[in-house]
Design an enzyme around this catalytic site. Structure first.
Site, PDB file in Angstrom:
ATOM      1  N   ARG A  54      60.443 -15.126 -59.018  1.00 11.32           N
ATOM      2  CA  ARG A  54      59.306 -15.243 -58.785  1.00 11.32           C
ATOM      3  C   ARG A  54      58.216 -14.630 -59.627  1.00 11.32           C
ATOM      4  O   ARG A  54      57.009 -15.139 -59.765  1.00 11.32           O
ATOM      5  CB  ARG A  54      59.332 -14.564 -57.385  1.00 11.32           C
ATOM      6  CG  ARG A  54      57.689 -14.542 -56.783  1.00 11.32           C
ATOM      7  CD  ARG A  54      57.857 -14.102 -55.105  1.00 11.32           C
ATOM      8  NE  ARG A  54      58.488 -13.286 -54.843  1.00 11.32           N
ATOM      9  CZ  ARG A  54      58.167 -11.935 -54.906  1.00 11.32           C
ATOM     10  NH1 ARG A  54      57.187 -11.566 -55.541  1.00 11.32           N
ATOM     11  NH2 ARG A  54      59.109 -11.033 -54.651  1.00 11.32           N
ATOM     12  N   TYR A 107      38.539 -32.200 -54.206  1.00 16.12           N
ATOM     13  CA  TYR A 107      39.688 -32.597 -53.446  1.00 16.12           C
ATOM     14  C   TYR A 107      39.711 -31.991 -51.924  1.00 16.12           C
ATOM     15  O   TYR A 107      39.312 -30.640 -51.943  1.00 16.12           O
ATOM     16  CB  TYR A 107      40.977 -31.989 -54.347  1.00 16.12           C
ATOM     17  CG  TYR A 107      42.117 -32.256 -53.429  1.00 16.12           C
ATOM     18  CD1 TYR A 107      42.699 -33.568 -53.109  1.00 16.12           C
ATOM     19  CD2 TYR A 107      43.077 -31.186 -53.364  1.00 16.12           C
ATOM     20  CE1 TYR A 107      43.919 -33.773 -52.476  1.00 16.12           C
ATOM     21  CE2 TYR A 107      44.233 -31.482 -52.270  1.00 16.12           C
ATOM     22  CZ  TYR A 107      44.687 -32.803 -52.264  1.00 16.12           C
ATOM     23  OH  TYR A 107      45.793 -33.115 -51.640  1.00 16.12           O
ATOM     24  N   ASP A 179      38.689 -27.450 -62.310  1.00 15.22           N
ATOM     25  CA  ASP A 179      40.066 -28.344 -61.996  1.00 15.22           C
ATOM     26  C   ASP A 179      39.815 -29.461 -62.936  1.00 15.22           C
ATOM     27  O   ASP A 179      39.198 -30.423 -62.784  1.00 15.22           O
ATOM     28  CB  ASP A 179      39.864 -28.711 -60.638  1.00 15.22           C
ATOM     29  CG  ASP A 179      41.174 -29.474 -59.933  1.00 15.22           C
ATOM     30  OD1 ASP A 179      41.673 -30.008 -60.857  1.00 15.22           O
ATOM     31  OD2 ASP A 179      41.163 -29.488 -58.818  1.00 15.22           O
ATOM     32  N   LYS A 204      49.904 -34.735 -61.038  1.00 13.47           N
ATOM     33  CA  LYS A 204      49.330 -35.931 -61.463  1.00 13.47           C
ATOM     34  C   LYS A 204      49.710 -36.363 -62.859  1.00 13.47           C
ATOM     35  O   LYS A 204      50.897 -36.637 -62.958  1.00 13.47           O
ATOM     36  CB  LYS A 204      47.853 -35.704 -61.273  1.00 13.47           C
ATOM     37  CG  LYS A 204      47.359 -35.187 -59.830  1.00 13.47           C
ATOM     38  CD  LYS A 204      48.033 -35.607 -58.754  1.00 13.47           C
ATOM     39  CE  LYS A 204      47.257 -34.794 -57.499  1.00 13.47           C
ATOM     40  NZ  LYS A 204      48.179 -35.354 -56.150  1.00 13.47           N
TER      41      LYS A 204
HETATM   42  C1  LIG Z   1      41.816 -32.876 -58.118  1.00 15.80           C
HETATM   43  C2  LIG Z   1      43.045 -32.451 -57.587  1.00 15.80           C
HETATM   44  N1  LIG Z   1      43.070 -31.102 -57.434  1.00 15.80           N
HETATM   45  C3  LIG Z   1      44.234 -30.284 -56.649  1.00 15.80           C
HETATM   46  C4  LIG Z   1      44.949 -31.188 -55.945  1.00 15.80           C
HETATM   47  C5  LIG Z   1      45.872 -30.508 -55.235  1.00 15.80           C
HETATM   48  O1  LIG Z   1      47.416 -30.682 -55.855  1.00 15.80           O
HETATM   49  P1  LIG Z   1      48.628 -30.490 -55.142  1.00 15.80           P
HETATM   50  O2  LIG Z   1      48.809 -31.864 -54.306  1.00 15.80           O
HETATM   51  O3  LIG Z   1      49.660 -30.589 -56.369  1.00 15.80           O
HETATM   52  O4  LIG Z   1      48.810 -29.382 -54.357  1.00 15.80           O
HETATM   53  C6  LIG Z   1      44.709 -32.553 -55.968  1.00 15.80           C
HETATM   54  C7  LIG Z   1      45.757 -33.491 -55.178  1.00 15.80           C
HETATM   55  O5  LIG Z   1      45.677 -34.640 -55.070  1.00 15.80           O
HETATM   56  C8  LIG Z   1      43.797 -33.212 -56.586  1.00 15.80           C
HETATM   57  O6  LIG Z   1      43.618 -34.725 -56.619  1.00 15.80           O
END
Ligand SMILES: Cc1ncc(COP(=O)(O)O)c(C=O)c1O
Length: 408
Positions: A54, A107, A179, A204
């Site tokens: 961890r 998101y 992000d 992704k």
């Molecule tokens: C732009 C963006 N940030 C964060 C996330 C969250 O990621 P996760 O699904 O791996 O938790 C996503 C998921 O689709 C996303 O498209």
């Protein structure tokens, strides 16, 4: 090292015992100490050895090293999912009474966690169109600690000026968090423009094969790393070694996959633009995209994500998604296979309708994540599915009425 070399070599085994070229999966929860004194020294931080997965693990470290190198950052912290990366950063950088200014079309769960969970602990949040720097300036309060950008944004594919937002945040004494999931470090490295913390959903483009979830936090300096790392260790949103190894394998081909997907996206955007069943197309590579010039400045390419409006609104979108054969109807993005989804009823359904529409996430919006297949097959699949809207409209009274309203 340049970026394709980094994708392949950063984080490669340093002291390979058998000459292994790929980092082994250190699938262990804990690490033995040779002596009691050594165990104490590891806890005291005077011996660099491992303690417990961890907290740190060699396979996970290899991935952290790789992504930090791609982002030109100080150090990375791998997390179980992208959301674990986001919530860990919020937990570390926000406190009771603090305020965050965020891109409005983030998101869905990012917004929901701020409004629904962090609000309970006294964190205030504002959601504005960060593609307009003035809106960021106006939203700042004396207690603003973080400016949070998602660029390109999900699913509106709007861009925010990272350098401009970094200057505003710095002047105000706030931190800039970006992000970078939609672009990937292959196309955009926010730290080069003054960002303090970069977040990824590794699920992704970085993993790229739709078979792993994961997240990453990269800081631009040691102080921020030291602020965030203990929170990750204690809250425990850590990655698993096998997961790290799979993502590392995916990252090796990031440049090839992104180049290919981007080429498909740029051709599909042009194809969709002239299609009679499409009302608008949002792709940064199109000269009419509102931030086309900004994309040229802060990205190394226009990316592979497209959103577009379909004639027939919600019903048109439903027919389109039920008729694609090669595109897979699924949420997520950035994999080798092409995906299609409807944000208003899927990824962003958790957002209240009013906020969703204010942020430009209209019912007619369809999101595409073109993958690495042959362009002609993707084009033909979309063409036949778009034409199905027209065919079905002729045999479906409701859809036909909706369609003719849209066309007027
Ligand atoms: C732009 C963006 N940030 C964060 C996330 C969250 O990621 P996760 O699904 O791996 O938790 C996503 C998921 O689709 C996303 O498209």
């Amino acid at each position: 090292m340049k970026k394709s070399t980094k994708a392949i070599h950063a984080g490669a085994p340093h002291n390979s015992q058998f000459g292994e070229v790929s980092i082994p999966i250190y699938q262990t929860s804990t690490f033995s100490f040779p002596t009691a004194e050594n165990g104490a020294a590891r806890f005291a931080g005077t011996d660099g050895g491992y303690i417990y997965t961890r907290m740190a693990n060699p396979t996970i470290n290899a991935l952290e090293e790789n992504i930090a190198a791609l982002e030109n950052g100080y150090r990375g912290m791998a997390t179980a999912t992208g959301m674990a990366a986001i919530t860990t950063v919020f937990l570390a950088l926000l406190e009771k009474g603090a305020h965050i200014v965020s891109t409005d079309c983030v998101y869905g769960p990012t917004r929901v966690v701020l409004e629904g969970v962090f609000a309970k602990f006294g964190v205030e949040s504002s959601f504005v169109d960060t593609s307009d720097l003035n809106q960021i300036r106006k939203a700042l309060r004396s207690n603003t600690r973080v400016v949070y950008l998602e660029t390109p944004s999900n699913p509106t594919i709007k861009l925010s000026d990272i350098r401009g937002a970094a200057a505003i945040a710095r002047q105000h004494g706030a931190l800039l968090v970006v992000d970078n999931t939609f672009a990937s470090p292959y196309l955009q490295r926010p730290i080069e423009f003054g960002t303090d913390v970069v977040i990824h959903s590794l699920t992704k483009y970085l993993n790229g094969h739709s078979d792993v979830v994961g997240g990453m936090i990269v800081t631009q300096d040691e102080a921020l790393y030291k602020r965030i790392k203990p929170v990750l260790n204690q809250f425990g949103g850590t990655m698993d070694p096998h997961q790290a190894w799979l993502v590392l394998r995916g990252v090796r081909t990031l440049p090839l996959r992104v180049e290919r997907a981007q080429e498909n996206a740029s051709k599909l955007a042009l194809f969709l633009k002239q299609h009679p069943m499409v009302t608008w197309v949002q792709y940064p590579g199109l000269p009419e995209h509102p931030q086309h010039e900004l994309a040229k400045k802060q990205m190394d390419g226009f990316g592979a994500m497209i959103s577009f409006g379909v004639k027939g609104g919600l019903e048109g979108g439903r027919i389109l998604m039920n008729n694609v054969k090669l595109f897979t109807l699924a949420v997520s993005l950035g994999g080798v296979e092409s995906l299609i989804e409807h944000p208003a009823s899927m990824t962003h359904a958790s957002m209240p309708k009013e906020g969703r529409e204010q942020a430009g996430i209209l019912d007619e919006l369809v999101r595409l994540s073109p993958g690495c297949e042959d362009y002609e097959d993707l084009r033909d699949d979309l063409d036949q599915a778009l034409n199905a809207i027209k065919r079905m409209a002729n045999s479906n009274k409701v859809a036909e009425e909706e369609l003719s309203t849209q066309q007027r």
